[in-house]
Design a protein around this motif. Sequence first.
Motif, mmCIF file in Angstrom:
data_model
loop_
_atom_site.group_PDB
_atom_site.id
_atom_site.type_symbol
_atom_site.label_atom_id
_atom_site.label_comp_id
_atom_site.label_asym_id
_atom_site.label_seq_id
_atom_site.Cartn_x
_atom_site.Cartn_y
_atom_site.Cartn_z
ATOM 1 N N ARG A 8 27.709 -25.076 3.578
ATOM 2 C CA ARG A 8 27.265 -24.586 2.002
ATOM 3 C C ARG A 8 27.153 -23.062 2.032
ATOM 4 O O ARG A 8 27.433 -22.502 0.939
ATOM 5 C CB ARG A 8 26.108 -25.189 1.550
ATOM 6 N N ALA A 23 41.415 -30.559 1.767
ATOM 7 C CA ALA A 23 40.684 -29.703 1.741
ATOM 8 C C ALA A 23 40.694 -28.836 3.327
ATOM 9 O O ALA A 23 41.581 -29.317 4.084
ATOM 10 C CB ALA A 23 39.154 -29.705 1.368
ATOM 11 N N ASP A 24 39.604 -28.251 3.457
ATOM 12 C CA ASP A 24 39.511 -27.651 4.698
ATOM 13 C C ASP A 24 39.140 -28.531 6.176
ATOM 14 O O ASP A 24 39.727 -28.414 7.397
ATOM 15 C CB ASP A 24 38.233 -26.625 4.917
ATOM 16 N N GLU A 71 36.678 -34.971 4.134
ATOM 17 C CA GLU A 71 37.008 -35.677 2.770
ATOM 18 C C GLU A 71 37.246 -36.997 2.820
ATOM 19 O O GLU A 71 37.005 -37.704 1.863
ATOM 20 C CB GLU A 71 38.509 -34.717 2.367
ATOM 21 N N ASP A 118 29.332 -30.416 -8.997
ATOM 22 C CA ASP A 118 29.852 -29.979 -7.967
ATOM 23 C C ASP A 118 30.344 -31.082 -7.180
ATOM 24 O O ASP A 118 31.827 -31.218 -7.112
ATOM 25 C CB ASP A 118 29.330 -29.034 -7.106
ATOM 26 N N HIS A 164 34.365 -32.367 -7.263
ATOM 27 C CA HIS A 164 35.009 -32.237 -5.917
ATOM 28 C C HIS A 164 35.669 -33.712 -5.671
ATOM 29 O O HIS A 164 36.545 -33.918 -5.125
ATOM 30 C CB HIS A 164 34.331 -31.732 -4.599
ATOM 31 N N TRP A 174 38.590 -34.648 -7.560
ATOM 32 C CA TRP A 174 39.807 -33.835 -7.505
ATOM 33 C C TRP A 174 40.374 -34.511 -6.073
ATOM 34 O O TRP A 174 41.633 -34.569 -6.008
ATOM 35 C CB TRP A 174 39.309 -32.537 -6.903
ATOM 36 N N SER A 176 30.650 -23.459 -10.053
ATOM 37 C CA SER A 176 30.878 -22.688 -8.883
ATOM 38 C C SER A 176 32.587 -22.512 -9.255
ATOM 39 O O SER A 176 33.156 -23.230 -9.896
ATOM 40 C CB SER A 176 30.570 -23.279 -7.569
ATOM 41 N N ARG A 236 34.861 -22.978 -6.984
ATOM 42 C CA ARG A 236 35.549 -23.987 -6.600
ATOM 43 C C ARG A 236 35.520 -25.380 -7.478
ATOM 44 O O ARG A 236 36.421 -25.896 -7.776
ATOM 45 C CB ARG A 236 34.847 -24.308 -5.220
ATOM 46 N N SER A 237 34.244 -25.758 -8.059
ATOM 47 C CA SER A 237 34.137 -26.786 -8.887
ATOM 48 C C SER A 237 35.036 -26.382 -10.215
ATOM 49 O O SER A 237 35.642 -27.333 -10.776
ATOM 50 C CB SER A 237 32.543 -27.064 -9.529
ATOM 51 N N ARG A 268 37.788 -24.635 -10.416
ATOM 52 C CA ARG A 268 39.449 -25.137 -9.949
ATOM 53 C C ARG A 268 39.593 -26.531 -10.013
ATOM 54 O O ARG A 268 40.598 -26.862 -10.444
ATOM 55 C CB ARG A 268 39.559 -24.344 -8.589
ATOM 56 N N GLU A 269 38.753 -27.244 -9.264
ATOM 57 C CA GLU A 269 38.911 -28.508 -8.863
ATOM 58 C C GLU A 269 38.897 -29.365 -10.096
ATOM 59 O O GLU A 269 39.671 -30.376 -10.378
ATOM 60 C CB GLU A 269 37.768 -29.109 -7.852
#
Length: 158
Positions: free
Chosen positions: A19, A40-41, A46, A99, A103, A106, A140, A142-143, A145-146
């Motif tokens: 995090r 994702a990464d 995931e 978040d 995620h 998404w 956030s 990232r959140s 965008r998702e």
Amino acid sequence: MTCWPGGLVAALGGGPLHRHGVRPPRGSAAAAGLHRPRLADDDTAEAANLNYWALWLGALPLPQPDDAFMRDRDLSGWDPVTLLRGLARSLHLAPGYVDLYAHSLWALLIAFPWLSQAAGPLSGPLREQAGELLDGAALSARSRRELAHVHYVFDHNR
């Protein structure tokens, strides 16, 4: 047997260091990727996240004796539409949770691109909820965008 807390840490993104931007080393399992578009990464984490939610929200029909089911990278054995319903019901502005829900929604849509077309009457309310959160919530990057992706998918598949 893997312990539940350890599996949950993996499912929720790798723990406190992750995090804060410290990435765990990528092993050969993570490098192999899913048989779907990359989520994702770390595809293993995931998949564990989605498998965990499938159990928690009733999309996985059978109780599990341990957390081994979380390692199923094929995302089989549970109903994606049921999981979408459960995540959509829980999508709300709550500190610490929006978040995670953004995620997970998404990731579910990335793993199952056809899902927005199978969502039926859930599409409109989910699109509106995502739009409201995008308009007013402190999210956030990232959140944001998702969640924008979730909104876009349901907005363009009406």
